[in-house]
Design a protein around this motif. Structure first.
Motif, mmCIF file in Angstrom:
data_model
loop_
_atom_site.group_PDB
_atom_site.id
_atom_site.type_symbol
_atom_site.label_atom_id
_atom_site.label_comp_id
_atom_site.label_asym_id
_atom_site.label_seq_id
_atom_site.Cartn_x
_atom_site.Cartn_y
_atom_site.Cartn_z
ATOM 1 N N SER A 288 50.010 38.443 34.669
ATOM 2 C CA SER A 288 48.677 37.951 35.600
ATOM 3 C C SER A 288 47.534 38.071 35.032
ATOM 4 O O SER A 288 46.770 37.107 35.215
ATOM 5 C CB SER A 288 49.353 38.963 36.110
ATOM 6 O OG SER A 288 49.112 40.438 35.551
ATOM 7 N N THR A 289 47.103 38.848 33.561
ATOM 8 C CA THR A 289 45.917 39.202 33.524
ATOM 9 C C THR A 289 45.443 37.609 32.919
ATOM 10 O O THR A 289 44.729 37.625 32.497
ATOM 11 C CB THR A 289 45.756 40.450 32.471
ATOM 12 O OG1 THR A 289 45.717 41.443 33.639
ATOM 13 C CG2 THR A 289 44.063 40.595 32.088
ATOM 14 N N LEU B 194 44.870 34.560 34.897
ATOM 15 C CA LEU B 194 44.125 35.090 35.933
ATOM 16 C C LEU B 194 42.778 35.238 34.523
ATOM 17 O O LEU B 194 41.391 34.366 34.927
ATOM 18 C CB LEU B 194 43.603 36.322 35.733
ATOM 19 C CG LEU B 194 42.485 37.186 36.548
ATOM 20 C CD1 LEU B 194 41.727 36.204 37.828
ATOM 21 C CD2 LEU B 194 42.014 38.447 37.183
ATOM 22 N N VAL C 177 39.574 32.274 34.932
ATOM 23 C CA VAL C 177 38.546 32.095 35.340
ATOM 24 C C VAL C 177 38.175 31.425 34.213
ATOM 25 O O VAL C 177 36.021 30.899 34.560
ATOM 26 C CB VAL C 177 38.633 33.525 34.809
ATOM 27 C CG1 VAL C 177 36.732 33.662 35.010
ATOM 28 C CG2 VAL C 177 38.722 34.772 36.174
#
Length: 646
Positions: free
Chosen positions: A23-24, A27, A31
């Motif tokens: 998920s990081t 993300l 971004v």
């Protein structure tokens, strides 16, 4: 292993490191892409706005050439006309607006050449063109091919300005195309990168897991998944491998574990059945002695004990009093040692209860001890506390002639059963107290009824007898005859009161015959006093509880008794409105009374007090309305909330 099954180790599903989390990564990718998209889109918008301003500047500069010759034409037509002056002002306003072009740009350097050209044109307009028109006006000439050289030079300077602005816009267009190409390239790169990351981070791990699950579902319990990453899929893969290992272990030991679970389930079912049977027995309608003896008999059958007893605690006397026992010899029951808190081991559990601790069952080996129970041949003793909430009631003692085989599960069950018998004992006490209270309360109401009727009548008769005796001594025979008439009427009234009270005390009601009981009461009232009584029923609300019905009838009886004694009425109308609220109204056409005076002297009017007390028992309200010569109205209101609660 818990309940026959192994439990997962906590570290199996621990949190994934933030830097390795899928998920990081997703993300961060989103971004970065979002920032680049915002930057390029923002630059594109800024360039579009600058191009829009450049286009407006080109249009304005081009319109200045037209306005130059338009002013010359207007001058030839009318040198001093208002239209000419207005056109000159608009020309100067447009020229002033061009002076800010190229300043405040966000992406390109400010174009000072355009500003200098605009400044030069403004100087030419003020210093050359306007003086030239003024000279023509003085000389009385018009603009023609022979004298318009200044005008042509000014128009050429305007053309130079237009070219400068167009060149500036060309640079912005080229930069805009560059950003558009970069945005397109970023989109292509993002799509390719997203597809690659999706396959590597999601699709490939899922496909690997799917293959492992498929092999496991096909019966290959040796199937395991190779762990390549430390992200969420790595954690799930590790959990899958542990699950497959446990499934393999369960399959290899299935028969043993099924047998263990079956035995445990059978034991639980037996405990539940025993608890249900005992609870049903304890809450049957029976005496306290029957309940306690039946409880001990079932405990002996459940535990295999040779004898048992229930003793209730008297903390003031520091005694344990027998209330039921089975299998104990008379010598032990009559022994003061076995009833003292300080002389036997059964008292230890009771003393812990007095100290507000939570005593457990005491298992005592009686062989090496020289107490009353050990001397009678008992080997083992189990003592359980009996509670009701936080109240300590007593103890249950079970005596064994051989070593006890009661295990911890049975002890927990006996603890639960002791709690149930504590509830049953307290319920027996509450029932006894309620009966005593009901009898006392009803006796009080009976006493008040006797005082209001018989006692007052007897007092009146006593007074009349004294007056009769005095009249006979004076030989006042007319007065004596009148006293005899009063005595006769008083005796008859006392007889009627006693008969009415006896009928009232025999009243029994149920939900089915409430209306019939009210009608029977009114019919009896008509027969006794020859007063017409009418009943009106309204509404179809739910029936009253038996207690509420009984008190309503008693209140109606008391109200009719007051009518008979005091009202001198011809008609009585009873209305029962049974809707959300229960409302009963008794209206007579008698002589009435002063209601305010009655309120101030309520203690002297027991009949009114009796109605109020009976209404208070069912949480209802009774109100009296009366005026002298206008009859009396008695109203009983039972609110909806009280009907629901009962």
């Amino acid at each position: 292993m818990e309940n026959g099954f192994e439990t997962a180790h906590p570290e199996t599903f621990q949190s994934v490191a933030r830097s390795k989390s899928l998920s990081t990564r997703l993300l961060i990718s989103v971004v970065v892409w979002l920032i680049c998209a915002i930057v390029f889109t923002g630059y594109t918008l800024l360039l579009s706005w600058e191009l829009e301003n450049g286009g407006m500047a080109i249009n304005n500069a081009g319109s200045l050439r037209k306005r130059t010759f338009q002013i010359a034409l207007l001058y030839n037509q009318a040198p001093d006309s208002f239209e000419l002056q207005n056109e000159q002002r608009e020309f100067e306003a447009v020229l002033d607006g061009l002076s800010t072009f190229g300043q405040g740009k966000q992406l390109l350097p400010n174009n000072h050449t355009v500003s200098q050209q605009v400044t030069y044109l403004k100087q030419q307009w003020q210093q050359v063109i306007l003086p030239w028109y003024a000279q023509l006006r003085v000389e009385g000439q018009t603009v023609n091919l022979n004298n318009r050289q200044p005008l042509d030079a000014f128009a050429n300077d305007l053309n130079t300005l237009v070219k400068m602005i167009e060149n500036d816009n060309t640079v912005s267009i080229q930069l805009l195309r560059l950003f558009q190409k970069l945005l397109l390239a970023m989109t292509v790169v993002t799509a390719v990168t997203g597809i690659y990351l999706l396959f590597r981070l999601v699709i490939h791990p899922l496909d690997t897991l799917r293959g492992g699950i498929q092999r496991l579902s096909d019966g290959d319990l040796n199937s395991r998944v190779v762990i390549h990453t430390q992200d969420e899929f790595g954690v799930v893969s590790k959990g899958f491998n542990q699950m497959a290992g446990r499934l393999q272990d369960l399959y290899n030991n299935l028969e043993r574990k099924v047998s263990q679970k079956t035995q445990a389930l059978a034991q639980k079912n037996q405990e539940t059945s025993d608890l249900y049977e005992m609870t049903a027995f304890l809450h049957q309608s029976q005496t306290a002695d029957e309940m306690n003896r039946g409880f001990i008999e079932r405990m002996l059958k459940l535990t295999g004990a040779s004898a048992g007893s229930i003793r209730l605690l008297d903390a003031t006397r520091r005694k344990l009093d027998y209330v039921a026992h089975e299998g104990l010899p008379p010598s032990m029951i009559n022994s003061t040692t076995c009833t003292s808190l300080d002389a036997c081991y059964c008292g230890e559990v009771a003393k812990q209860s007095i100290l507000n601790t939570q005593p457990e069952a005491q298992h005592i080996d009686l062989i090496p001890l020289k107490f009353e129970c050990s001397c009678l041949g008992f080997v083992d003793l189990l003592v359980f506390p009996i509670h009701f909430r936080t109240q300590k009631l007593g103890v249950l003692a079970l005596y064994f002639n051989s070593a006890s085989t009661v295990d911890n599960n049975q002890k927990r069950l006996i603890h639960a059963l002791c709690d149930q018998v504590g509830v049953a004992i307290e319920n027996q006490r509450l029932i006894a107290r309620d009966r005593q209270f009901a009898v006392s309360e009803e006796r009080n109401l009976i006493a008040q009824g006797l005082h209001d009727s018989i006692a007052q009548s007897l007092s009146f008769l006593n007074l009349q007898v004294q007056m009769l005796e005095a009249a006979m001594q004076k030989e006042a025979w007319l007065e004596a005859k009148e006293n005899l008439s009063f005595i006769k009427n008083g005796v008859q009234e006392s007889y009627d009161d006693v008969r009415e009270l006896l009928l009232n005390f025999r009243t029994r009601l149920s939900k089915q015959d409430f209306t019939e009981a009210v009608q029977t009461l009114l019919n009896r009232f008509e027969q006794q006093v020859s007063v017409q009584a009418h009943l009106t029923l309204i509404g179809d609300g739910s029936p009253l509880s038996p207690q509420q019905q009984l008190q309503v009838v008693f209140i109606l009886q008391e109200a009719l008794s007051n009518v008979r004694k005091h009202a001198q009425a011809q008609h009585v109308h009873v209305t029962i409105d049974n809707q959300d609220d229960f409302l009963m109204t008794i209206v007579d056409d008698g002589q009435g009374f002063d209601a305010e005076k009655i309120k101030t002297k309520r203690t002297q009017h027991v009949g009114t007090a009796i109605m109020q007390e009976r209404a208070h028992l069912i949480h209802a309200q009774v109100t009296l309305e009366s005026k002298i010569g206008q009859g009396t109205r008695v109203k009983l209101i039972l609110p909806k909330i009280e009907r629901v609660l009962s």
